[in-house]
Design an enzyme around this catalytic site. Sequence first.
Site, short mmCIF file in Angstrom:
data_model
loop_
_atom_site.label_atom_id
_atom_site.label_comp_id
_atom_site.label_asym_id
_atom_site.label_seq_id
_atom_site.Cartn_x
_atom_site.Cartn_y
_atom_site.Cartn_z
N CYS A 237 -10.12 28.31 -10.18
CA CYS A 237 -11.22 28.17 -9.21
C CYS A 237 -12.14 29.39 -9.11
CB CYS A 237 -10.65 27.84 -7.85
SG CYS A 237 -9.91 26.20 -7.81
N VAL B 223 -5.25 18.94 -7.43
CA VAL B 223 -5.85 18.48 -6.18
C VAL B 223 -5.56 17.00 -5.93
CG1 VAL B 223 -8.07 18.04 -5.05
CG2 VAL B 223 -7.64 20.24 -6.12
N GLU C 177 -3.21 26.68 -4.51
CA GLU C 177 -2.01 26.40 -5.30
C GLU C 177 -0.90 27.33 -4.83
OE1 GLU C 177 -2.80 26.37 -9.51
OE2 GLU C 177 -4.54 25.07 -9.22
P1 NAD Z 1 -6.89 19.24 -12.92
O1 NAD Z 1 -7.42 19.51 -14.25
O2 NAD Z 1 -5.52 19.70 -12.53
O3 NAD Z 1 -6.94 17.66 -12.63
C1 NAD Z 1 -7.99 16.82 -12.99
C2 NAD Z 1 -7.41 15.48 -13.44
O4 NAD Z 1 -8.46 14.56 -13.71
C3 NAD Z 1 -6.59 15.58 -14.73
O5 NAD Z 1 -5.30 15.05 -14.51
C4 NAD Z 1 -7.38 14.74 -15.74
O6 NAD Z 1 -6.55 14.06 -16.66
C5 NAD Z 1 -8.09 13.75 -14.81
N1 NAD Z 1 -9.25 13.09 -15.38
C6 NAD Z 1 -10.22 13.62 -16.19
N2 NAD Z 1 -11.14 12.66 -16.47
C7 NAD Z 1 -10.75 11.53 -15.85
C8 NAD Z 1 -11.28 10.20 -15.77
N3 NAD Z 1 -12.41 9.89 -16.39
N4 NAD Z 1 -10.60 9.30 -15.05
C9 NAD Z 1 -9.45 9.61 -14.43
N5 NAD Z 1 -8.90 10.85 -14.46
C10 NAD Z 1 -9.55 11.79 -15.16
O7 NAD Z 1 -7.96 19.85 -11.90
P2 NAD Z 1 -7.71 20.33 -10.40
O8 NAD Z 1 -7.20 21.72 -10.40
O9 NAD Z 1 -6.99 19.28 -9.66
O10 NAD Z 1 -9.22 20.41 -9.88
C11 NAD Z 1 -9.99 19.26 -9.62
C12 NAD Z 1 -11.23 19.67 -8.84
O11 NAD Z 1 -10.84 20.22 -7.57
C13 NAD Z 1 -12.06 20.76 -9.53
O12 NAD Z 1 -13.42 20.55 -9.22
C14 NAD Z 1 -11.58 22.03 -8.85
O13 NAD Z 1 -12.55 23.04 -8.88
C15 NAD Z 1 -11.35 21.55 -7.44
N6 NAD Z 1 -10.38 22.35 -6.69
C16 NAD Z 1 -9.24 22.81 -7.29
C17 NAD Z 1 -8.30 23.52 -6.55
C18 NAD Z 1 -7.06 24.07 -7.19
O14 NAD Z 1 -6.43 24.95 -6.59
N7 NAD Z 1 -6.65 23.59 -8.35
C19 NAD Z 1 -8.53 23.75 -5.18
C20 NAD Z 1 -9.67 23.24 -4.59
C21 NAD Z 1 -10.60 22.54 -5.36
#
Ligand code: NAD
Length: 437
Positions: free
Chosen positions: A261, A11, A153
């Site tokens: 998700c 995201v 995605e």
């Molecule tokens: P992800 O795991 O791909 O990315 C999260 C990132 O945050 C990682 O790169 C991690 O290293 C980083 N991170 C963790 N702790 C940190 C900190 N203290 N400081 C800085 N960076 C830090 O997760 P994602 O799939 O991008 O999902 C993120 C959020 O968005 C979740 O709540 C998810 O439910 C939501 N979401 C995801 C999608 C999807 O399709 N992946 C779609 C809509 C919403």
Amino acid sequence: MNITVVGTGYVGLVSGTCFAETGNNVTCVDNNTEKVAKLQRGELTIYEPGLETIFERNTKQGRLHFTTDLATAINSAKIIFLALPTPPGEDGSADLSYVLGVAEQLGKLMTEYKVIVDKSTVPVGTAEKVHAAIAKNATVEFDVVSNPEFLREGVAVEDFLKPDRVVVGTNSARAKEILQRLYEPYVRQGNPIIFMDERSAELTKYAGNSYLAMRISFMNEIANLCEIVGADVDNVRKGIGSDKRIGPRFLFPGVGYGGSCFPKDVQALGKTAKEYHYDFRILEAVMGVNYKQRYVLADKIKSFYGDSLKGKRIAIWGLAFKPNTDDVREAPAIYTIEELLKGGAEVVAYDPEGMENIARIFGDRIKLVEDQYEALKGADALAILTEWSVFRTPDLDKMAQTMNAKIIFDGRNLYSLDTLKENGWYYNSIGRATVVG
Ligand code: NAD
């Protein structure tokens, strides 16, 4: 506008890059040093169609930056997005430690008014918790906004640049005006920016994902019933999907929903309901059905061979939880492969993008190959778990020559029953008659 995105995963990276694409100056922060180093070198960390072009353009033109240093990243930012993980905790509720941990840090670091935006999927009431966590240390004014992300995605860039709608939860006129200005370039075709209160925005995201998961589980139940009563789920799907009140999308049966998700969001919504002493019975059923459905294909394979898979080589096509992504989080392939291995089978797999990630889970317990036909060499059966386009019109003659037996278990209903029958295959799919060629 100067924007900081904290968390540079699926995201965060897509949002940050797409915000830069409309002329904003964006800094993406992540605490994973390896990830940041790679992005700083100009290498992408995820596979997402269309991302590479705009990533390259915006980094070259100096609008997109990557760092591990939160303090400098937020210095000149007007808006700070939180795109941090919210994985399920032990009890199924969303783990808010990443979000609240960063919020506390922000309170200490902010030196002027900022809008902090929750883009992570977070339970009702989180905006208030984020506000409190920042307020503990803050010496300046700030607003907390809930802006759930709906990108999918595989089509994330398209979804982000042309969203069906943007949902913004805030009661602050100041924050509303800033978010309105930021999102206007993305809704030029008239799709709405829907403003509402924070709690409704938070619940909108869970309601949306849970509804879609429910449609999938419902169709999986219909498919299972079709097999028992001798109906064909493809016909039923077309029959109901042409009803305007239902519509054709999200009606495809398969091996259960996966990804990062749906499973966690359905679980977390159930948990929220429990916390408020509401008995949300449909959600329990959605989860129960999906749990069972993840094993449907493995069960079919096991019963075909009389339960023991010792000495059987099973080829797998598809590992990612859906096509056009390298994401294997909660992928049905994981559950299927685990069952096949437990049964004693040897597993040889191919996926266009998901192999690096699956290798981290299975190591040398399965064999990964670089070509879909190579996976078939000496295989006793093929199991299809992701509907990548490249699997849709395979060379059946080449397959027959390569495999030990002409047997396909298809968890995605990719082929016509007639074609497989004419070509003499055993073909077992979901919710349709089994072809014995
Ligand atoms: P992800 O795991 O791909 O990315 C999260 C990132 O945050 C990682 O790169 C991690 O290293 C980083 N991170 C963790 N702790 C940190 C900190 N203290 N400081 C800085 N960076 C830090 O997760 P994602 O799939 O991008 O999902 C993120 C959020 O968005 C979740 O709540 C998810 O439910 C939501 N979401 C995801 C999608 C999807 O399709 N992946 C779609 C809509 C919403």
